[in-house]
Design an enzyme around this catalytic site. Sequence first.
Site, PDB file in Angstrom:
ATOM      1  CB  SER A 262      76.534  65.073  16.978  1.00 32.89           C
ATOM      2  OG  SER A 262      75.589  64.858  17.402  1.00 32.89           O
ATOM      3  CE  LYS A 263      73.438  70.460  12.243  1.00 41.91           C
ATOM      4  NZ  LYS A 263      73.260  71.290  11.051  1.00 41.91           N
ATOM      5  NE  ARG A 264      69.914  67.974  14.348  1.00 39.98           N
ATOM      6  CZ  ARG A 264      69.067  68.824  14.447  1.00 39.98           C
ATOM      7  NH1 ARG A 264      68.766  69.630  14.885  1.00 39.98           N
ATOM      8  NH2 ARG A 264      69.484  69.568  12.678  1.00 39.98           N
TER       9      ARG A 264
END
Length: 504
Positions: A262-264
């Site tokens: 994920s982008k995190r």
Amino acid sequence: MSERIRLRFAPSPTGPLHMGGVRTALYNYLFAKKMGGKFILRIEDTDQTRFVPGAEEYIKESLAWCGIDFDEGTNGKGEYGPYRQSERKELYAAYAQNLIDSGWAYYAFDTPEQLDQLRVEAENQKQVFTYNIESRERLNNSLVLEPSEVEEKLKAGEGYVIRFKMPEGEELVFTDLIRGEVRVQTSSLDDKVLFKSDGMPTYHLANIVDDHLMEISHVIRGEEWLPSAPLHLFLYKAFGWQAPEFAHLPIILKPIGKGKLSKRDGDKMGFPVFPIQWNDTQSGETFSGYREDGYFADAFVNMLALLGWNPGTEQEIFSMEELISAFSLERVGKSGSKFDPEKTKWFNQQYLRMRTNTQLAELYQKELTKKGITIETEQLELVVDLVKERAIFITDFWEQSFFFFQAPTAFNEKLAKKRWKENTPEIILQVKTIFEKANLWEAQALHDEVATYIEQKELGFGAVMNALRLAIVGDGIGPDLFQIIAFIGKADAVKRLDFALKTL
Ligand code: GLU
């Protein structure tokens, strides 16, 4: 389907493009080029509520950095435009109307409040509300209402949506080029919204209409769209159009092998998930990018290509041309691919080593200029050649070679205790004299003279060299010492020895 091969990448500008998105674009591009077809960029911006300023520019800049060029799209090329859906807005209404007329769609007047109410009621009974074959007969839509009532509501300007009428009791069977045969029961599907009374189509309608009008032959996209594929195929059937071929790519997994990357994850785990840096103007956050972190675009693309596809051979290094000729959808795996940040670095290191010394020197020169150091490319090539084996990124060069440009201002104390003995100053003084007298300032010649001196005095070669390195570099690091000495020149070398003698 047209005989021609036409593929599109159709991102929604709702944020930056995650590396999974870049991989989707890349596979579309590779397939199109391999088949001698066209690659198209279409911007799917019908959902204005999710529009993020700068996202479209970001997407284009990322693709350009990766060398993924498109033949048609918002760049003004191509004859199927406009290629931005918000600029095609007017054409979708007629297609929605067409589905109403043919009985494949219906008007639904249920207000958002009513639908929320139904959701809550279902939840209270531990169920999930869906607008589908079963529930639609009880709801506020044109399947239930009298035609005159429908007409009245429309005339009165009541809000509505147009929903797809999923056929009852059918099994849809289709072939996904990666997954093989897929079977879905229509009873498990809901009646998706296709069009809204504000005049905007939803993703589903716009996507199918555009794929048809743009004569797309193959749709390669992320696995998250697999659940939408049955609806899309029914839409093609409803319109009487030939559907394109579908291929749904598996997801990219976190380095631990579980869960979607994920982008995190990236900045948390110490690697970028975005091709180029993204500054989120809404939250003020900055997400790191491969470009800014010093990765070569070709290394990044090579890594991405192999994240889900394999050539069936041991080959790991591929240029874009080689990828185009080797790529095939048959060799794209069905299951998720684990992202490996270390392997990504390895790719960068390989690409760094493949660059010529001139190329590397030119890149390093930019770093040095930032530090206020000016040096000829030709000179710098010598340095780069000596240290490139130890670098993964261009930015590593400084750490491996700063002593070529800067005399030490201090010395590694721990090392000095070990290597700077009582008799060292006398030896260094002798070496200094050798340097001062040297006629030929060249690595091998200097080495030979110092070696002769060491032999005559019956000293240990290693011990002398260690002390000499400490004096010249300030530390125990660096490539061949005589190469460094030759590079910095007589005056600087002598000065460095003087400073060491004074300080140590
Ligand atoms: N606009 C969709 C997206 O953002 C496109 C999906 C598709 O390729 O059909 O991913």
